[in-house]
Design a protein around this motif. Structure first.
Motif, mmCIF file in Angstrom:
data_model
loop_
_atom_site.group_PDB
_atom_site.id
_atom_site.type_symbol
_atom_site.label_atom_id
_atom_site.label_comp_id
_atom_site.label_asym_id
_atom_site.label_seq_id
_atom_site.Cartn_x
_atom_site.Cartn_y
_atom_site.Cartn_z
ATOM 1 N N LYS A 17 -6.731 6.147 -3.596
ATOM 2 C CA LYS A 17 -5.791 6.201 -2.478
ATOM 3 C C LYS A 17 -6.176 5.287 -1.328
ATOM 4 C CE LYS A 17 -7.901 10.436 -0.611
ATOM 5 N NZ LYS A 17 -9.162 10.256 -1.368
ATOM 6 N N GLY A 18 -7.314 4.646 -1.371
ATOM 7 C CA GLY A 18 -7.658 3.805 -0.227
ATOM 8 C C GLY A 18 -8.587 2.672 -0.616
ATOM 9 N N TRP A 19 -8.870 1.794 0.364
ATOM 10 C CA TRP A 19 -9.735 0.642 0.118
ATOM 11 C C TRP A 19 -11.100 1.081 -0.391
ATOM 12 C CZ3 TRP A 19 -7.326 -3.818 0.179
ATOM 13 C CH2 TRP A 19 -6.185 -3.992 0.984
ATOM 14 N N GLY A 20 -11.546 2.223 0.099
ATOM 15 C CA GLY A 20 -12.889 2.689 -0.255
ATOM 16 C C GLY A 20 -13.040 2.949 -1.744
ATOM 17 N N ASP A 21 -11.924 3.254 -2.417
ATOM 18 C CA ASP A 21 -12.040 3.572 -3.846
ATOM 19 C C ASP A 21 -12.516 2.375 -4.667
ATOM 20 O OD1 ASP A 21 -11.265 6.329 -3.981
ATOM 21 O OD2 ASP A 21 -9.282 5.657 -3.323
ATOM 22 N N LEU A 22 -12.325 1.167 -4.143
ATOM 23 C CA LEU A 22 -12.787 -0.011 -4.878
ATOM 24 C C LEU A 22 -14.302 0.013 -5.042
ATOM 25 C CD1 LEU A 22 -10.584 -2.739 -3.156
ATOM 26 C CD2 LEU A 22 -10.290 -1.780 -5.434
ATOM 27 N N CYS A 23 -14.967 0.711 -4.119
ATOM 28 C CA CYS A 23 -16.425 0.735 -4.163
ATOM 29 C C CYS A 23 -16.951 2.098 -4.611
ATOM 30 C CB CYS A 23 -16.997 0.392 -2.790
ATOM 31 S SG CYS A 23 -16.455 -1.217 -2.218
ATOM 32 N N SER A 24 -16.067 2.903 -5.160
ATOM 33 C CA SER A 24 -16.484 4.248 -5.525
ATOM 34 C C SER A 24 -17.185 4.240 -6.880
ATOM 35 C CB SER A 24 -15.249 5.145 -5.558
ATOM 36 O OG SER A 24 -15.516 6.266 -6.362
ATOM 37 N N GLU A 25 -18.343 4.938 -6.939
ATOM 38 C CA GLU A 25 -19.132 4.873 -8.157
ATOM 39 C C GLU A 25 -18.449 5.518 -9.344
ATOM 40 O OE1 GLU A 25 -23.083 6.140 -7.012
ATOM 41 O OE2 GLU A 25 -23.154 4.259 -5.865
ATOM 42 N N GLN A 26 -17.444 6.349 -9.078
ATOM 43 C CA GLN A 26 -16.779 6.967 -10.223
ATOM 44 C C GLN A 26 -16.035 5.933 -11.071
ATOM 45 O OE1 GLN A 26 -13.519 9.042 -7.520
ATOM 46 N NE2 GLN A 26 -13.206 9.546 -9.683
ATOM 47 N N THR A 64 -8.562 -10.958 3.058
ATOM 48 C CA THR A 64 -7.844 -9.684 2.980
ATOM 49 C C THR A 64 -8.783 -8.515 2.710
ATOM 50 O OG1 THR A 64 -6.040 -10.942 2.017
ATOM 51 C CG2 THR A 64 -5.883 -8.552 1.894
ATOM 52 N N ILE A 65 -9.743 -8.718 1.818
ATOM 53 C CA ILE A 65 -10.615 -7.596 1.461
ATOM 54 C C ILE A 65 -11.546 -7.252 2.623
ATOM 55 C CG2 ILE A 65 -12.505 -8.891 0.364
ATOM 56 C CD1 ILE A 65 -10.963 -5.588 -0.836
ATOM 57 N N LEU A 66 -11.873 -8.261 3.445
ATOM 58 C CA LEU A 66 -12.684 -7.961 4.633
ATOM 59 C C LEU A 66 -11.900 -7.050 5.566
ATOM 60 C CD1 LEU A 66 -14.147 -11.503 5.498
ATOM 61 C CD2 LEU A 66 -15.272 -9.647 4.271
ATOM 62 N N LEU A 67 -10.636 -7.419 5.789
ATOM 63 C CA LEU A 67 -9.807 -6.647 6.717
ATOM 64 C C LEU A 67 -9.546 -5.256 6.155
ATOM 65 C CD1 LEU A 67 -7.296 -9.513 7.570
ATOM 66 C CD2 LEU A 67 -9.193 -8.688 8.970
ATOM 67 N N GLY A 68 -9.178 -5.184 4.876
ATOM 68 C CA GLY A 68 -8.898 -3.895 4.255
ATOM 69 C C GLY A 68 -10.116 -2.990 4.331
ATOM 70 N N THR A 69 -11.286 -3.538 3.985
ATOM 71 C CA THR A 69 -12.492 -2.721 4.018
ATOM 72 C C THR A 69 -12.783 -2.236 5.435
ATOM 73 O OG1 THR A 69 -13.319 -4.016 2.164
ATOM 74 C CG2 THR A 69 -14.916 -2.681 3.347
#
Ligand SMILES: Nc1ncnc2c1ncn2[C@@H]1O[C@H](COP(=O)(O)OP(=O)(O)O)[C@@H](O)[C@H]1O
Ligand SMILES: [Mg+2]
Lengths: 355, 288, 355
Positions: free
Chosen positions: C148-157, C169-174
């Motif tokens: 559901k959010g930018w953080g999920d891209l870095c989620s260990e799951q 874009t990824i800098l801004l999103g993060t």
């Protein structure tokens, strides 16, 4: 024991047989030549001895042991290549040291050995020269030194003088012979130039179309050729073709194709009625009238002055006959009538060679 | 033909070459060198100085990427040499006249398609769900699909494949000039296969080796698409940083400095390589 | 020589004349898929004396190209709304628009106002909107239903199964995902750098989770469709396209708000075919053309009923992705002040180079 023997060696490339049933035995320390026209299989024979080709049949022995299963780098025969094949990226010293290093000799031994062999070939101190700084004759000597430093059982030389100019070639002939004496090594020398073979060799094998026609000393080949091919290839000859009409003991009568009867000696199995060729050495011929032997009459066509080997050309019918005239003594002039004569036993008769 | 006309034709013949060198090589280099010395003070305000170079040297990211690019290019060059040499030897010395042309054409295949298509070819083959991984799973050789893309090894393989031709061509042409008698002499004088290779074939081929290595190294260090497309999250390549400077950061001054740095550094590597192996351009590449 | 030389010159002259004498050309610098063949064809049918020449590019390259040529070489460009103001101030590569030549009634008023606010310099307007879209994340609902959010891209799951594009874009999103507001910090470089440092650290940690950085739409599509990646940063248009092929793949506007961009029409300073450019603008804003355009781009036209003019499948994808609260929550890219991109560039390079 022979340094090198070949027994019935044959080499075929597909249907083509380049070397056919060649046998030879070379005694230790002798200079042996193989003489034959280009394409007759000389190089192929030498490459078999060096191990670059495998004989289709027959055996090759070095110092009595068969070498057929030995790879080239394990045979103690060294080769001077037609174009020498000196390594251009190495200095003279490195070229010569190459074989010693391959053999694993120590550095302290190599240096003096290289110096010594350079000394013996008359180029002392040239270790650091580059190959392309050398003259043709020097390259020649380096190529020989590179092999001789390894003290081979036999040194193979494949037309090594072919690339040199005439003057140098004459000089190198003598030098090669001297080198061979000096090193006391068995030389197997290949050439298509009969004068090289005759001057240098102890023994010569005349090769034609893959087989040996005759093996013998230069003098034997010259004086007593066993075939028309040898008679024609070794030394100069006037060749007259005709038909054998009568054989009486040593003497025989030939009816020349151009007309006229002459006398000679049959040297092979030719019988009356066979087509033959008569070989006359220029120095066996005499000019002017005389009693003995056989004679042809003609006109002086030209006088060729060349010092001790000066010649007179006599036109007999439509054939030119070369007569040796070492002193240019005969007071012949161009166009004068002349008689050519010889003793019958100096005119050799052989079956006519197929064209 | 009159003198004037022949002079004219000479000029016409040389004009394209001079123009090519001048307009496409020297002029841009001068321009880049000039731009790299401009320091941006603010909008449309510049002064001259070495700031761009100082910045470059001061930022470890750039230095390290340049070193990494050079190392990987050296590796690619070495692999191209090791793999290209036997191929070149086969083409030059063993193959028959007729198959030689066909073999050469086969080496050219990589150049028939663009960099991009070639890279996509590798991607299709090597990705986790790609041809090779799927086939290996199907044949039961592995039980989990493996990812062969997105790492340095893939980049190296892709680059070797791309540049190997530039190694093979100069090697073939030097080896073709080698008389077989040299090899036979090498054996005849007692050399083993290894000795002949080491002491005769390789020294003889050295001009080809040196020019092949220089070409492949320069091409590799300057390549862009292959490392970008095949490389993974850690595969930085220096040309990518030059692109970033010019395009995404609008920083032409620093981008130019990077370009000069790449040129200088790769030239230095070539020089060092020549020194270390005891070669010089004069005795190898420039040798008749 | 002479006649052939003259022929050569004549030929060259002909070629030059022919080059200038052809019909008017509209040189379009735009995004891939923003000039579909059928639209170009219809346009050229309607205006037979205009040839359309298309160059595909992206924001950065558009600006770089125009900067390199001083704004010449193209007659109409389509940079995003946040890329105009600073580029114009710094490089002077665009020229003001004559809004009277554009059918402004066709455009959505609030988007027009938004773009005007971003691109007005000295009272002159430089751009009008064309299409808009968002950046956010895309998830394969079968495998990552909770994304559901930018953080999920870095989620260990999702270890090893996420992807992103290493661009600004990824800098801004993060940054948004971490609770910061980068647009608010644009004006304060020090604070912005501070924010970038935090984002850099986060994204470096993230490298162990992601599979790879994608570099273009094709790349991203392959990663998602093959199932190798289950959550990725994306353009919504790409997600909408993939939804058509696999309805499990949906666009997820991040809970902090999708980042919205508006691609504009902007005329380069050296444009030579302004009339043709305005003709093109008005042409592609027509409802029936808009439909074709949106089908090709997947982006929503800046016309009042833009979403209704999307093709059926894309409309379904949009309604699967957005509800009204998502639309209200859009974060429009703010004008980038000069210098920001340089800071971001360094951050991106640090991330790429980190291990
Ligand atoms: N590798 C080979 N394959 C086929 N024919 C060959 C090969 N080597 C030599 N020949 C042929 O064998 C014949 C003898 O060649 P060669 O030994 O080189 O003659 P020479 O050295 O007496 O001039 C030539 O007709 C040559 O074409
Ligand atoms: Mg020969």
């Amino acid at each position: 024991m022979y340094d090198l023997s070949c027994a019935d060696v044959t080499k075929s490339f597909g249907n083509f047989t380049a070397v056919r049933n060649v046998s030879l035995d070379i005694p230790s320390g002798s200079f042996f030549s193989i003489l034959g026209p280009s394409g007759c299989g000389k190089t192929t024979l030498m490459r078999m001895i060096a191990g670059f080709e495998t004989p289709t049949s027959g055996d090759i022995r070095i110092k009595g042991d068969s070498v057929l299963t030995l790879p080239p780098n394990k045979r103690n025969v060294k080769m001077v290549f037609q174009h020498l094949a000196l390594f251009p990226m190495m200095t003279v010293g490195e070229n010569i040291a190459y074989g010693l290093r391959c053999r694993g000799e120590s550095k302290s031994d190599i240096g003096p050995k290289v110096a010594r062999v350079l000394d013996r070939v008359g180029l002392p101190g040239s270790e650091d020269k580059q190959i392309d700084q050398l003259s043709g004759g020097q390259k020649q000597r380096i190529a020989i030194a590179r092999c001789m430093v390894l003290e081979p059982d036999v040194l193979l030389l494949d037309e090594p003088l072919g690339a040199l100019d005439l003057k140098l070639r004459e000089h190198m002939k003598i030098e090669l012979k001297q080198l061979q004496h000096q090193f006391e090594t068995t030389f197997l020398y290949i050439t298509h130039d009969q004068s090289e073979a005759l001057v240098m060799s102890d023994n010569v094998a005349v090769m034609n179309a893959g087989r040996f026609e005759q093996i013998g000393s230069p003098k034997a080949l010259y004086d007593d050729p066993s075939s028309g091919f040898v008679a024609g290839f070794v030394g100069d000859s006037n060749v007259l073709s005709g038909t054998l009409t009568e054989v009486r003991g040593d003497e025989a009568q030939v009816m020349l194709d151009g007309g006229g009867l002459i006398l000679g000696r049959v040297c092979d199995a030719s019988k009356a009625g066979d087509k033959v060729e008569v070989f006359l050495r220029p120095e066996s011929l005499r000019l002017g009238a005389g009693a003995e032997g056989t004679m042809m009459a003609g006109k002086v066509e030209s006088l060729l002055f060349n010092g001790a080997s000066s010649r007179v050309l006599i036109r007999v019918d439509d054939q030119l006959i070369e007569v040796a005239d070492p002193e240019q003594s005969s007071s012949l002039v161009k166009g004068a009538d002349a008689q050519v004569r010889w003793s019958a036993d100096r005119a050799r008769i052989f079956a006519r060679r197929s064209a | 033909m009159s003198r004037d006309a022949s002079r004219l034709s000479l000029i016409l013949l040389f004009a394209p070459f001079v123009l090519w060198i001048g307009l496409l090589i020297i002029l841009p280099q001068v321009g880049i060198g000039y731009t790299s010395l401009r320091e941006k003070i603010s909008w449309n305000e510049y002064s001259f100085g070495l700031k761009n170079y100082v910045d470059f040297l001061g930022e470890p990211v750039y230095r390290n990427t340049l070193l990494r690019t050079a190392w990987m290019s050296i590796l690619v060059t070495a692999l191209a040499l090791v793999m290209g040499f036997p191929i070149a030897y086969y083409i030059a010395k063993i193959a028959r006249e007729r198959s030689r042309a066909a073999l050469f054409l086969m080496c050219l295949i990589p150049l028939w398609v663009s960099d991009l298509v070639r890279a996509y070819g590798w991607i299709v083959l090597l990705r986790e769900t790609g041809v090779i991984s799927t086939a290996l799973v199907k044949w039961g050789i592995i039980n989990q699909p493996i990812e062969m893309l997105y790492n340095d090894m893939t980049v190296i393989i892709g680059l070797v494949y791309t540049v190997i031709l530039f190694m093979i061509v100069p090697l073939v042409s030097t080896l073709q000039g080698m008389d077989d008698a040299l090899l036979e002499a090498g054996y005849n004088l007692g050399g083993s296969r290894l000795t002949v290779l080491r002491r005769i074939i390789i020294p003889y081929a050295m001009p080809g080796i040196v020019s092949g290595c220089i070409i492949t190294f320069m091409l590799t260090a300057g390549s862009y698409l292959t490392p970008i497309l095949l490389g993974g999250k850690n595969s930085s390549w220096f040309t990518e940083q030059i692109y970033n400077q010019f395009i995404t950061r609008y920083n032409w001054e620093s981008g130019s400095a990077f370009g000069v740095a790449l040129l200088v550094f790769t030239s230095f590597v070539v020089w060092a390589g020549l020194r270390l192996t005891g070669q010089s351009l004069a005795t190898t590449v420039a040798k008749d | 020589m002479k006649p052939s030389l003259r022929a050569l010159l004549a030929g060259t002259a002909m070629a030059l004349i022919a080059g200038t004498a052809s019909a008017e050309t509209l040189r379009l610098l735009t995004w891939g898929s923003y000039a579909p063949d059928e639209v170009v064809k219809l346009f050229e049918e309607e205006y037979p004396d205009i040839d359309v020449e298309v160059t595909f590019s992206n924001n950065e390259e558009m600006i770089a190209k125009l900067r390199a040529t001083g704004g010449t070489g193209f007659d109409l460009a389509q940079p995003s709304h946040d890329r105009i103001y600073a580029a114009q101030l710094e490089y002077n590569i665009y020229k003001p628009m004559d809004l009277s030549k554009i059918n402004m009634d066709a455009l959505t008023p609030n988007l027009v106002e938004g773009v005007k606010a971003n691109t007005t310099i000295d009272g002159e307007v430089y751009s009008v909107p064309h299409q808009w879209g968002t950046s956010g994340i895309m998830a394969n609902m079968k495998e990552a239903p909770d994304a559901k959010g930018w953080g999920d891209l870095c989620s260990e799951q999702y270890q090893g199964r996420t992807s992103m594009r290493l661009r600004r874009t990824i800098l801004l999103g993060t940054a948004f995902g971490m609770g910061m507001d980068p647009f608010a910090l644009y004006a304060d470089p020090a604070a912005y750098q501070d924010m970038l440092d935090k984002v850099t650290e986060k994204l470096i940690d993230c490298k162990s989770v992601i599979k790879t950085y994608w570099t273009g739409g094709d790349d991203l599509s392959a990663l998602m469709l093959s199932g190798e990646v289950v959550v990725s940063e994306t353009w919504d248009s790409t997600a909408f396209k993939l939804y058509g092929e696999n309805p499990d793949i949906v666009f997820v506007p991040p809970e902090t708000g999708a980042l919205a961009w508006i691609d504009t029409f902007t005329i380069p300073r050296g444009g030579e075919a302004d009339d043709a450019a305005y003709k093109w603008i008005n042409f592609v804003l027509r409802p029936e053309i808009t439909k074709m355009m949106s089908a090709s781009t997947g982006a929503i036209a800046a016309v009042p009923n833009g979403i209704d003019l999307m093709p059926e499948d894309k409309r379904a994808a949009i309604s699967a992705a957005f509800d009204q609260s998502d639309i209200d929550n859009l974060k429009f890219f703010a004008n980038i002040p000069p210098g920001i991109e340089d800071m971001e560039g360094l951050a991106l390079e640090r991330i790429k180079a980190a291990n």
